[in-house]
Design a protein around this motif. Structure first.
Motif, mmCIF file in Angstrom:
data_model
loop_
_atom_site.group_PDB
_atom_site.id
_atom_site.type_symbol
_atom_site.label_atom_id
_atom_site.label_comp_id
_atom_site.label_asym_id
_atom_site.label_seq_id
_atom_site.Cartn_x
_atom_site.Cartn_y
_atom_site.Cartn_z
ATOM 1 N N ARG A 52 -24.170 34.626 -6.688
ATOM 2 C CA ARG A 52 -24.103 34.242 -7.893
ATOM 3 C C ARG A 52 -23.102 33.273 -8.179
ATOM 4 O O ARG A 52 -21.772 33.119 -7.593
ATOM 5 N N ALA A 53 -24.162 31.797 -8.324
ATOM 6 C CA ALA A 53 -23.470 30.809 -8.997
ATOM 7 C C ALA A 53 -23.395 30.660 -10.475
ATOM 8 O O ALA A 53 -24.654 30.595 -11.095
ATOM 9 N N GLY A 54 -22.257 30.281 -10.532
ATOM 10 C CA GLY A 54 -22.420 29.750 -12.249
ATOM 11 C C GLY A 54 -21.439 27.899 -12.694
ATOM 12 O O GLY A 54 -22.083 27.069 -12.129
ATOM 13 N N LEU A 66 -26.611 31.810 -15.872
ATOM 14 C CA LEU A 66 -26.876 31.091 -16.891
ATOM 15 C C LEU A 66 -26.312 32.239 -18.423
ATOM 16 O O LEU A 66 -26.774 31.983 -19.693
ATOM 17 N N LYS A 67 -25.269 32.688 -17.650
ATOM 18 C CA LYS A 67 -24.882 33.273 -19.220
ATOM 19 C C LYS A 67 -24.025 32.553 -20.059
ATOM 20 O O LYS A 67 -23.579 31.202 -19.889
ATOM 21 N N ALA A 68 -24.293 33.236 -21.300
ATOM 22 C CA ALA A 68 -23.185 32.648 -22.666
ATOM 23 C C ALA A 68 -23.945 31.177 -22.427
ATOM 24 O O ALA A 68 -22.911 29.776 -22.713
ATOM 25 N N ALA A 117 -25.869 29.945 -20.408
ATOM 26 C CA ALA A 117 -25.474 28.401 -19.832
ATOM 27 C C ALA A 117 -24.181 27.960 -19.555
ATOM 28 O O ALA A 117 -24.002 27.323 -20.011
ATOM 29 N N TYR A 118 -23.064 28.417 -20.045
ATOM 30 C CA TYR A 118 -21.363 28.041 -20.595
ATOM 31 C C TYR A 118 -21.635 27.401 -21.702
ATOM 32 O O TYR A 118 -20.529 25.912 -21.375
ATOM 33 N N GLY A 119 -22.294 27.378 -22.615
ATOM 34 C CA GLY A 119 -22.516 26.577 -23.655
ATOM 35 C C GLY A 119 -23.666 25.558 -23.317
ATOM 36 O O GLY A 119 -23.713 24.863 -24.507
ATOM 37 N N PHE A 167 -26.440 48.422 -8.090
ATOM 38 C CA PHE A 167 -25.069 49.434 -8.449
ATOM 39 C C PHE A 167 -23.467 48.206 -8.973
ATOM 40 O O PHE A 167 -23.806 47.161 -7.298
ATOM 41 N N LYS A 168 -23.100 48.114 -9.761
ATOM 42 C CA LYS A 168 -22.329 47.839 -9.889
ATOM 43 C C LYS A 168 -20.651 48.633 -9.027
ATOM 44 O O LYS A 168 -20.400 49.463 -10.195
ATOM 45 N N ILE A 169 -20.299 47.395 -8.140
ATOM 46 C CA ILE A 169 -18.917 48.371 -7.927
ATOM 47 C C ILE A 169 -17.544 47.995 -8.604
ATOM 48 O O ILE A 169 -17.542 46.805 -7.945
HETATM 49 C C1 LIG Z 1 -20.433 39.325 -12.532
HETATM 50 C C2 LIG Z 1 -20.188 37.800 -12.927
HETATM 51 N N1 LIG Z 1 -20.556 37.017 -11.513
HETATM 52 C C3 LIG Z 1 -21.107 35.452 -11.051
HETATM 53 C C4 LIG Z 1 -20.246 35.191 -12.083
HETATM 54 C C5 LIG Z 1 -20.396 33.457 -11.750
HETATM 55 O O1 LIG Z 1 -18.953 33.066 -11.662
HETATM 56 P P1 LIG Z 1 -18.557 31.277 -11.549
HETATM 57 O O2 LIG Z 1 -19.246 30.438 -12.610
HETATM 58 O O3 LIG Z 1 -17.584 31.686 -11.148
HETATM 59 O O4 LIG Z 1 -19.719 31.016 -10.507
HETATM 60 C C6 LIG Z 1 -19.085 35.469 -13.561
HETATM 61 C C7 LIG Z 1 -18.745 35.179 -14.038
HETATM 62 O O5 LIG Z 1 -17.588 34.971 -14.635
HETATM 63 C C8 LIG Z 1 -19.250 36.958 -13.325
HETATM 64 O O6 LIG Z 1 -19.069 37.879 -13.893
#
Ligand SMILES: Cc1ncc(COP(=O)(O)O)c(C=O)c1O
Length: 378
Positions: free
Chosen positions: A227-229, A34-36, A38-40, A131-133
Protein backbone atom coordinates in the motif's frame (compact mmCIF):
# COMPACT_ATOMS: atom_id res chain seq x y z
CA UNK A 1 -8.82 36.09 -10.65
CA UNK A 2 -5.93 33.71 -10.61
CA UNK A 3 -4.81 32.55 -7.19
CA UNK A 4 -1.40 33.80 -6.21
CA UNK A 5 -0.32 30.60 -4.50
CA UNK A 6 -0.57 27.34 -6.36
CA UNK A 7 0.64 23.81 -5.97
CA UNK A 8 1.57 22.20 -9.26
CA UNK A 9 1.15 18.46 -9.50
CA UNK A 10 3.56 16.90 -12.00
CA UNK A 11 1.53 14.00 -13.34
CA UNK A 12 4.51 12.67 -15.28
CA UNK A 13 6.51 12.41 -12.04
CA UNK A 14 3.56 10.78 -10.27
CA UNK A 15 3.20 8.13 -12.98
CA UNK A 16 6.97 7.52 -12.98
CA UNK A 17 6.88 7.08 -9.20
CA UNK A 18 4.05 4.58 -9.48
CA UNK A 19 6.02 2.71 -12.16
CA UNK A 20 9.14 2.60 -10.00
CA UNK A 21 7.25 1.26 -7.00
CA UNK A 22 5.45 -1.31 -9.17
CA UNK A 23 8.71 -2.48 -10.74
CA UNK A 24 10.40 -2.68 -7.34
CA UNK A 25 7.75 -4.85 -5.71
CA UNK A 26 6.54 -6.91 -8.67
CA UNK A 27 4.91 -9.41 -8.90
CA UNK A 28 3.14 -7.83 -5.89
CA UNK A 29 0.50 -5.27 -6.83
CA UNK A 30 0.53 -1.64 -5.71
CA UNK A 31 -2.54 -0.39 -3.89
CA UNK A 32 -2.39 3.40 -4.16
CA UNK A 33 -3.43 5.14 -0.95
CA UNK A 34 -5.38 8.27 -1.87
CA UNK A 35 -6.93 9.06 1.49
CA UNK A 36 -7.42 12.64 2.70
CA UNK A 37 -7.95 13.84 -0.87
CA UNK A 38 -4.66 12.27 -1.97
CA UNK A 39 -2.88 13.81 1.02
CA UNK A 40 -4.52 17.13 0.19
CA UNK A 41 -3.34 17.33 -3.42
CA UNK A 42 -6.54 16.33 -5.22
CA UNK A 43 -7.90 12.80 -5.46
CA UNK A 44 -9.38 13.36 -8.94
CA UNK A 45 -6.10 14.03 -10.74
CA UNK A 46 -4.24 11.36 -8.77
CA UNK A 47 -6.84 8.65 -9.38
CA UNK A 48 -7.17 9.38 -13.09
CA UNK A 49 -3.39 9.37 -13.61
CA UNK A 50 -2.78 6.25 -11.54
CA UNK A 51 -5.66 4.32 -13.08
CA UNK A 52 -4.29 5.29 -16.49
CA UNK A 53 -0.87 4.00 -15.39
CA UNK A 54 -2.33 0.61 -14.52
CA UNK A 55 -3.27 0.86 -10.85
CA UNK A 56 -6.29 -1.30 -10.08
CA UNK A 57 -6.39 -1.06 -6.27
CA UNK A 58 -7.05 2.15 -4.37
CA UNK A 59 -7.24 2.78 -0.63
CA UNK A 60 -9.00 5.49 1.38
CA UNK A 61 -9.68 6.14 5.05
CA UNK A 62 -13.45 6.40 5.23
CA UNK A 63 -16.76 6.19 3.32
CA UNK A 64 -17.00 9.77 2.07
CA UNK A 65 -13.61 9.41 0.44
CA UNK A 66 -14.60 6.04 -0.98
CA UNK A 67 -17.66 7.52 -2.71
CA UNK A 68 -15.74 10.52 -3.97
CA UNK A 69 -13.15 8.21 -5.50
CA UNK A 70 -15.89 5.96 -6.92
CA UNK A 71 -17.25 9.01 -8.75
CA UNK A 72 -13.82 9.77 -10.24
CA UNK A 73 -13.24 6.18 -11.38
CA UNK A 74 -16.74 6.02 -12.89
CA UNK A 75 -16.06 9.21 -14.83
CA UNK A 76 -12.87 7.79 -16.32
CA UNK A 77 -14.45 4.43 -17.08
CA UNK A 78 -12.46 2.40 -14.52
CA UNK A 79 -15.24 1.35 -12.14
CA UNK A 80 -15.49 -2.18 -13.46
CA UNK A 81 -11.85 -3.19 -13.11
CA UNK A 82 -10.60 -1.10 -10.16
CA UNK A 83 -11.36 -1.67 -6.49
CA UNK A 84 -11.73 0.93 -3.77
CA UNK A 85 -10.89 -0.20 -0.29
CA UNK A 86 -11.49 1.45 3.05
CA UNK A 87 -8.31 0.80 5.01
CA UNK A 88 -9.34 2.04 8.44
CA UNK A 89 -12.86 1.58 9.75
CA UNK A 90 -16.51 1.51 8.79
CA UNK A 91 -19.30 2.39 11.23
CA UNK A 92 -22.53 0.37 11.53
CA UNK A 93 -24.72 3.03 9.90
CA UNK A 94 -22.25 3.40 7.02
CA UNK A 95 -22.14 -0.29 6.16
CA UNK A 96 -25.29 -0.68 3.97
CA UNK A 97 -24.32 2.13 1.58
CA UNK A 98 -20.75 0.88 1.35
CA UNK A 99 -21.85 -2.67 0.61
CA UNK A 100 -24.34 -1.44 -2.00
CA UNK A 101 -21.58 0.61 -3.64
CA UNK A 102 -19.26 -2.40 -3.82
CA UNK A 103 -16.56 -0.80 -1.65
CA UNK A 104 -14.05 -3.30 -0.22
CA UNK A 105 -14.41 -3.09 3.55
CA UNK A 106 -12.13 -3.74 6.51
CA UNK A 107 -13.32 -6.28 9.06
CA UNK A 108 -12.03 -5.02 12.39
CA UNK A 109 -13.93 -7.41 14.69
CA UNK A 110 -16.74 -9.98 15.05
CA UNK A 111 -19.50 -7.37 15.17
CA UNK A 112 -18.34 -5.64 11.99
CA UNK A 113 -18.12 -8.99 10.23
CA UNK A 114 -21.71 -9.85 11.16
CA UNK A 115 -23.06 -6.40 10.33
CA UNK A 116 -21.36 -6.38 6.92
CA UNK A 117 -22.57 -9.90 6.16
CA UNK A 118 -26.15 -9.06 7.22
CA UNK A 119 -26.19 -5.95 5.03
CA UNK A 120 -24.90 -7.94 2.07
CA UNK A 121 -27.43 -10.74 2.54
CA UNK A 122 -30.24 -8.17 2.73
CA UNK A 123 -29.41 -6.86 -0.73
CA UNK A 124 -28.58 -10.26 -2.17
CA UNK A 125 -24.86 -9.85 -2.77
CA UNK A 126 -21.51 -10.64 -1.20
CA UNK A 127 -19.41 -7.90 0.37
CA UNK A 128 -15.70 -8.00 -0.41
CA UNK A 129 -13.74 -7.69 2.84
CA UNK A 130 -10.15 -7.70 4.10
CA UNK A 131 -9.47 -8.68 7.71
CA UNK A 132 -7.65 -5.86 9.47
CA UNK A 133 -5.35 -7.38 12.08
CA UNK A 134 -3.74 -5.25 14.78
CA UNK A 135 -0.26 -6.75 15.16
CA UNK A 136 1.11 -3.73 16.99
CA UNK A 137 -0.19 -0.49 15.50
CA UNK A 138 -2.54 -0.21 18.47
CA UNK A 139 -5.09 1.81 16.55
CA UNK A 140 -7.77 -0.27 14.82
CA UNK A 141 -8.47 -3.87 13.93
CA UNK A 142 -8.86 -7.38 15.30
CA UNK A 143 -6.54 -7.91 18.25
CA UNK A 144 -3.97 -10.54 17.47
CA UNK A 145 -4.96 -13.05 20.14
CA UNK A 146 -8.47 -13.31 18.74
CA UNK A 147 -7.54 -13.04 15.09
CA UNK A 148 -7.67 -16.68 14.04
CA UNK A 149 -11.00 -17.31 15.76
CA UNK A 150 -12.60 -14.15 14.34
CA UNK A 151 -11.31 -14.89 10.85
CA UNK A 152 -12.61 -18.49 11.04
CA UNK A 153 -16.06 -17.39 12.19
CA UNK A 154 -16.30 -14.56 9.66
CA UNK A 155 -15.28 -16.80 6.77
CA UNK A 156 -18.36 -18.91 7.54
CA UNK A 157 -20.75 -15.96 7.22
CA UNK A 158 -22.95 -16.05 4.13
CA UNK A 159 -22.58 -12.43 3.02
CA UNK A 160 -18.79 -12.10 2.97
CA UNK A 161 -16.27 -12.61 0.22
CA UNK A 162 -13.20 -12.80 2.47
CA UNK A 163 -10.63 -11.92 -0.14
CA UNK A 164 -7.91 -10.30 1.97
CA UNK A 165 -6.04 -10.00 5.23
CA UNK A 166 -3.72 -7.17 6.23
CA UNK A 167 -1.91 -5.39 9.00
CA UNK A 168 -0.01 -2.12 9.45
CA UNK A 169 3.38 -1.20 10.95
CA UNK A 170 4.08 1.68 13.33
CA UNK A 171 7.90 1.57 13.08
CA UNK A 172 8.84 0.29 9.63
CA UNK A 173 10.85 3.44 8.93
CA UNK A 174 13.63 1.88 10.99
CA UNK A 175 15.20 -1.07 9.14
CA UNK A 176 16.87 -2.32 12.31
CA UNK A 177 13.71 -2.23 14.37
CA UNK A 178 13.07 -5.64 15.95
CA UNK A 179 9.43 -4.77 16.59
CA UNK A 180 8.66 -4.69 12.85
CA UNK A 181 10.58 -7.92 12.29
CA UNK A 182 8.45 -9.49 15.04
CA UNK A 183 5.25 -8.15 13.49
CA UNK A 184 6.18 -9.64 10.13
CA UNK A 185 6.93 -13.03 11.69
CA UNK A 186 3.71 -13.08 13.75
CA UNK A 187 1.53 -11.95 10.85
CA UNK A 188 3.06 -14.56 8.54
CA UNK A 189 2.41 -17.20 11.22
CA UNK A 190 -1.22 -16.10 11.42
CA UNK A 191 -1.63 -16.30 7.64
CA UNK A 192 -0.04 -19.78 7.67
CA UNK A 193 -2.25 -20.94 10.55
CA UNK A 194 -5.33 -19.73 8.68
CA UNK A 195 -4.16 -21.50 5.53
CA UNK A 196 -3.69 -24.71 7.52
CA UNK A 197 -7.37 -24.46 8.42
CA UNK A 198 -8.36 -24.01 4.79
CA UNK A 199 -8.67 -20.22 5.03
CA UNK A 200 -6.66 -18.81 2.16
CA UNK A 201 -6.72 -15.21 0.95
CA UNK A 202 -6.36 -13.72 -2.48
CA UNK A 203 -4.66 -10.62 -1.04
CA UNK A 204 -2.19 -10.51 1.85
CA UNK A 205 -0.60 -7.17 2.68
CA UNK A 206 1.39 -5.32 5.27
CA UNK A 207 3.80 -2.84 3.68
CA UNK A 208 3.18 0.88 3.34
CA UNK A 209 5.95 3.12 1.98
CA UNK A 210 8.24 2.62 4.97
CA UNK A 211 8.21 -1.17 4.77
CA UNK A 212 8.56 -1.08 0.96
CA UNK A 213 11.89 0.72 1.50
CA UNK A 214 13.10 -0.95 4.67
CA UNK A 215 11.57 -4.43 4.83
CA UNK A 216 11.65 -5.88 1.29
CA UNK A 217 10.32 -9.24 2.54
CA UNK A 218 6.93 -7.49 2.91
CA UNK A 219 6.63 -7.52 -0.87
CA UNK A 220 7.35 -11.24 -1.20
CA UNK A 221 5.14 -14.30 -0.55
CA UNK A 222 2.88 -14.64 1.27
CA UNK A 223 2.50 -10.90 0.63
CA UNK A 224 1.22 -9.91 -2.79
CA UNK A 225 0.07 -6.29 -2.32
CA UNK A 226 1.82 -3.20 -0.97
CA UNK A 227 0.00 0.00 0.00
CA UNK A 228 1.87 3.07 -1.23
CA UNK A 229 1.05 6.61 -0.15
CA UNK A 230 3.87 9.03 0.58
CA UNK A 231 6.28 7.42 -1.93
CA UNK A 232 3.82 8.26 -4.72
CA UNK A 233 4.38 11.93 -3.89
CA UNK A 234 8.15 11.38 -4.03
CA UNK A 235 8.69 11.69 -0.29
CA UNK A 236 9.98 9.39 2.43
CA UNK A 237 10.01 9.14 6.15
CA UNK A 238 13.01 11.17 7.37
CA UNK A 239 14.57 8.04 8.86
CA UNK A 240 15.35 4.77 7.19
CA UNK A 241 16.45 3.68 3.74
CA UNK A 242 15.43 5.20 0.44
CA UNK A 243 15.39 2.10 -1.72
CA UNK A 244 13.20 3.75 -4.36
CA UNK A 245 14.42 6.57 -6.60
CA UNK A 246 11.08 8.37 -6.54
CA UNK A 247 10.97 12.08 -7.40
CA UNK A 248 9.03 14.98 -5.89
CA UNK A 249 5.64 15.44 -7.52
CA UNK A 250 4.59 18.82 -6.19
CA UNK A 251 5.84 22.36 -6.56
CA UNK A 252 4.49 25.17 -4.38
CA UNK A 253 4.74 28.54 -6.09
CA UNK A 254 3.76 32.11 -5.36
CA UNK A 255 4.73 35.62 -6.43
CA UNK A 256 6.73 38.49 -5.02
CA UNK A 257 4.40 41.12 -3.53
CA UNK A 258 6.94 43.90 -2.94
CA UNK A 259 10.70 44.50 -2.98
CA UNK A 260 12.30 47.09 -0.73
CA UNK A 261 15.77 47.88 0.53
CA UNK A 262 15.51 48.19 4.30
CA UNK A 263 18.16 49.98 6.27
CA UNK A 264 20.54 48.48 8.84
CA UNK A 265 18.83 47.94 12.19
CA UNK A 266 15.39 47.25 10.68
CA UNK A 267 13.59 44.29 12.22
CA UNK A 268 11.36 41.99 10.24
CA UNK A 269 7.90 40.66 11.07
CA UNK A 270 6.01 39.67 14.20
CA UNK A 271 8.20 39.14 17.21
CA UNK A 272 11.06 41.08 15.52
CA UNK A 273 13.04 37.83 15.25
CA UNK A 274 15.45 39.14 12.57
CA UNK A 275 17.43 42.36 12.62
CA UNK A 276 19.29 43.54 9.53
CA UNK A 277 23.01 44.13 10.11
CA UNK A 278 23.26 46.17 6.94
CA UNK A 279 20.96 47.68 4.34
CA UNK A 280 19.39 44.66 2.63
CA UNK A 281 17.10 44.02 -0.34
CA UNK A 282 14.06 42.25 1.09
CA UNK A 283 11.22 40.71 -0.92
CA UNK A 284 7.88 40.09 0.71
CA UNK A 285 6.40 36.99 -0.91
CA UNK A 286 2.73 36.24 -1.10
CA UNK A 287 2.51 33.04 0.96
CA UNK A 288 2.39 32.32 4.64
CA UNK A 289 1.28 29.73 7.12
CA UNK A 290 -2.28 29.84 5.79
CA UNK A 291 -0.83 28.39 2.59
CA UNK A 292 1.18 25.73 4.38
CA UNK A 293 4.53 27.40 5.00
CA UNK A 294 5.56 26.13 8.43
CA UNK A 295 6.39 28.76 11.04
CA UNK A 296 9.58 26.76 11.56
CA UNK A 297 10.98 28.09 8.26
CA UNK A 298 11.61 31.46 9.93
CA UNK A 299 15.32 32.31 9.78
CA UNK A 300 16.15 28.67 8.89
CA UNK A 301 15.06 27.90 5.33
CA UNK A 302 15.11 29.27 1.81
CA UNK A 303 12.79 29.82 -1.13
CA UNK A 304 13.96 29.96 -4.76
CA UNK A 305 13.70 33.05 -6.94
CA UNK A 306 15.24 32.92 -10.44
CA UNK A 307 17.21 29.86 -9.39
CA UNK A 308 18.74 31.59 -6.34
CA UNK A 309 18.27 30.41 -2.76
CA UNK A 310 16.79 33.27 -0.77
CA UNK A 311 16.84 32.92 3.03
CA UNK A 312 13.57 33.36 4.91
CA UNK A 313 14.22 36.21 7.34
CA UNK A 314 11.77 37.06 10.10
CA UNK A 315 8.70 35.14 11.17
CA UNK A 316 6.36 33.58 8.62
CA UNK A 317 3.01 35.37 8.91
CA UNK A 318 -0.40 34.18 7.75
CA UNK A 319 -0.26 35.52 4.20
CA UNK A 320 3.24 36.86 3.66
CA UNK A 321 6.85 35.93 4.30
CA UNK A 322 9.97 38.08 4.03
CA UNK A 323 13.05 36.79 2.23
CA UNK A 324 16.53 38.17 1.62
CA UNK A 325 16.93 38.75 -2.13
CA UNK A 326 20.34 40.44 -2.02
CA UNK A 327 21.73 37.85 -4.43
CA UNK A 328 18.87 38.03 -6.96
CA UNK A 329 19.37 40.54 -9.74
CA UNK A 330 16.38 42.50 -11.03
CA UNK A 331 13.83 40.98 -8.70
CA UNK A 332 10.49 42.77 -8.80
CA UNK A 333 6.88 42.53 -7.63
CA UNK A 334 5.07 39.79 -9.55
CA UNK A 335 8.12 37.54 -10.03
CA UNK A 336 7.65 33.84 -9.45
CA UNK A 337 8.78 32.35 -6.15
CA UNK A 338 9.34 28.61 -5.85
CA UNK A 339 8.72 27.66 -2.24
CA UNK A 340 8.84 23.92 -2.97
CA UNK A 341 10.16 22.53 -6.22
CA UNK A 342 12.91 23.28 -8.74
CA UNK A 343 14.27 26.58 -10.00
CA UNK A 344 17.44 26.63 -12.07
CA UNK A 345 19.70 24.00 -10.59
CA UNK A 346 18.19 24.28 -7.12
CA UNK A 347 15.46 22.24 -5.46
CA UNK A 348 13.53 22.46 -2.19
CA UNK A 349 11.46 19.41 -1.23
CA UNK A 350 8.75 18.69 1.33
CA UNK A 351 11.35 16.47 3.00
CA UNK A 352 13.65 19.51 3.41
CA UNK A 353 10.88 21.47 5.13
CA UNK A 354 10.05 18.45 7.25
CA UNK A 355 13.66 18.32 8.46
CA UNK A 356 13.56 22.03 9.38
CA UNK A 357 10.25 21.62 11.21
CA UNK A 358 11.28 18.38 12.92
CA UNK A 359 8.37 16.49 11.39
CA UNK A 360 7.73 14.24 8.38
CA UNK A 361 6.72 15.02 4.80
CA UNK A 362 3.10 13.89 5.42
CA UNK A 363 2.65 16.86 7.75
CA UNK A 364 4.05 19.27 5.16
CA UNK A 365 2.05 17.94 2.20
CA UNK A 366 -1.24 17.58 4.10
CA UNK A 367 -0.89 21.12 5.47
CA UNK A 368 -1.04 23.02 2.18
CA UNK A 369 -3.83 25.53 2.65
CA UNK A 370 -7.29 25.54 1.12
CA UNK A 371 -6.61 28.81 -0.71
CA UNK A 372 -3.72 27.20 -2.59
CA UNK A 373 -4.87 26.43 -6.13
CA UNK A 374 -4.21 22.84 -7.20
CA UNK A 375 -2.87 22.91 -10.77
CA UNK A 376 -2.37 19.63 -12.58
CA UNK A 377 0.51 19.61 -15.08
CA UNK A 378 0.46 16.92 -17.77
C1 LIG B 1 -3.46 1.30 6.68
C2 LIG B 1 -2.57 2.18 5.87
N1 LIG B 1 -1.93 1.66 4.82
C3 LIG B 1 -1.12 2.41 4.04
C4 LIG B 1 -0.92 3.74 4.31
C5 LIG B 1 0.00 4.53 3.42
O1 LIG B 1 1.12 4.94 4.13
P1 LIG B 1 2.36 5.68 3.42
O2 LIG B 1 1.85 7.03 3.04
O3 LIG B 1 3.36 5.74 4.51
O4 LIG B 1 2.76 4.87 2.26
C6 LIG B 1 -1.55 4.32 5.40
C7 LIG B 1 -1.30 5.73 5.73
O5 LIG B 1 -1.22 6.15 6.84
C8 LIG B 1 -2.40 3.52 6.19
O6 LIG B 1 -3.05 4.04 7.25
Amino acid sequence: MKRRVRVEIDVGALVRNYGKIAAHVQPAQVLCVLKANAYGLGVGAYARALAGAGCRMFGVAEPFEAMELAGVLAECGRSADASIQILSSVLPDEIPDMVAAGIVLPVAGREEARAISDAAVRIGRKARVHFKIDTGMGRLGIVEDEALAVVREACALPGLDCEGIFTHCPMAYDPRDPFTAGQIARFKALVAAAAAQGLAFKYVHMAASDAINNFPECARAPFNVVRAGINLHGSFDPNGRRALAVEPVLALKTRVAQVRTLKAGSTLGYGRTWCLREATKIATISAGYADGLPLALANRAQVLIKGVRCPVVGRVSMDYTTVDVSRVPDVAAGDEVVCLGRSGGEIVTPDDWAAVKGTHAYDIICSLGSRVERVVKY
